[in-house]
Scaffold this motif. Sequence first.
Motif, short mmCIF file in Angstrom:
data_model
loop_
_atom_site.label_atom_id
_atom_site.label_comp_id
_atom_site.label_asym_id
_atom_site.label_seq_id
_atom_site.Cartn_x
_atom_site.Cartn_y
_atom_site.Cartn_z
N ALA A 70 0.86 -1.19 0.00
CA ALA A 70 0.00 0.00 0.00
C ALA A 70 0.89 1.24 0.00
O ALA A 70 2.07 1.16 0.35
N ALA A 71 0.34 2.34 -0.38
CA ALA A 71 1.07 3.60 -0.28
C ALA A 71 1.12 4.01 1.19
O ALA A 71 0.18 3.73 1.94
N PRO A 72 2.20 4.65 1.63
CA PRO A 72 2.30 5.05 3.04
C PRO A 72 1.08 5.83 3.55
O PRO A 72 0.62 5.61 4.66
N ILE A 73 0.53 6.72 2.74
CA ILE A 73 -0.63 7.49 3.20
C ILE A 73 -1.85 6.59 3.37
O ILE A 73 -2.64 6.78 4.30
N THR A 74 -1.98 5.58 2.52
CA THR A 74 -3.09 4.63 2.64
C THR A 74 -2.96 3.87 3.95
O THR A 74 -3.94 3.68 4.67
N ARG B 233 0.28 -1.73 11.34
CA ARG B 233 1.56 -1.55 10.63
C ARG B 233 2.40 -2.79 10.90
O ARG B 233 2.86 -3.00 12.01
N PRO B 234 2.60 -3.63 9.88
CA PRO B 234 3.32 -4.88 10.12
C PRO B 234 4.82 -4.66 10.31
O PRO B 234 5.39 -3.69 9.79
N PRO B 235 5.45 -5.58 11.05
CA PRO B 235 6.90 -5.49 11.20
C PRO B 235 7.58 -5.72 9.85
O PRO B 235 6.97 -6.28 8.93
N TRP C 261 3.54 -0.86 3.74
CA TRP C 261 2.65 -2.01 3.72
C TRP C 261 1.68 -1.93 4.89
O TRP C 261 1.98 -1.34 5.93
N VAL C 262 0.50 -2.53 4.72
CA VAL C 262 -0.50 -2.51 5.77
C VAL C 262 -0.89 -3.95 6.10
O VAL C 262 -0.96 -4.81 5.21
#
Length: 103
Positions: free
Chosen positions: A58-62, A76-78, A85-86
């Motif tokens: 995903a885009a950081p803003i998303t 926010r995954p490790p 990424w989400v």
Amino acid sequence: MPRHPLDRLRRIALALPGAWEKPSHGEPTFWVGKKMFATFADGANHHGAGRHAVWCKAAPITQEILIAQAPDRYFRPPYVGPSGWVGVHLDAAPDWAEVEARL
């Protein structure tokens, strides 16, 4: 008996045009061409930390928007979270249409 969420995730991910699967770091990952777009995080190991999830590109803003709007479903995954990424939890009756839209 409920199905494992990986079964449904796999069906959704592999239905996308050109998608294929391979194991990476001990987890199923989903690719188009040479680009990974999602990985399953099993709740039984350190990737899932007790909760089944999918991590998707995903885009950081998303990522920020989704986590702010629904912190019970998104995180926010490790490892890949700093790249935008989400994570989407799959262990508490996920909205599969929403999971499909994220992929």
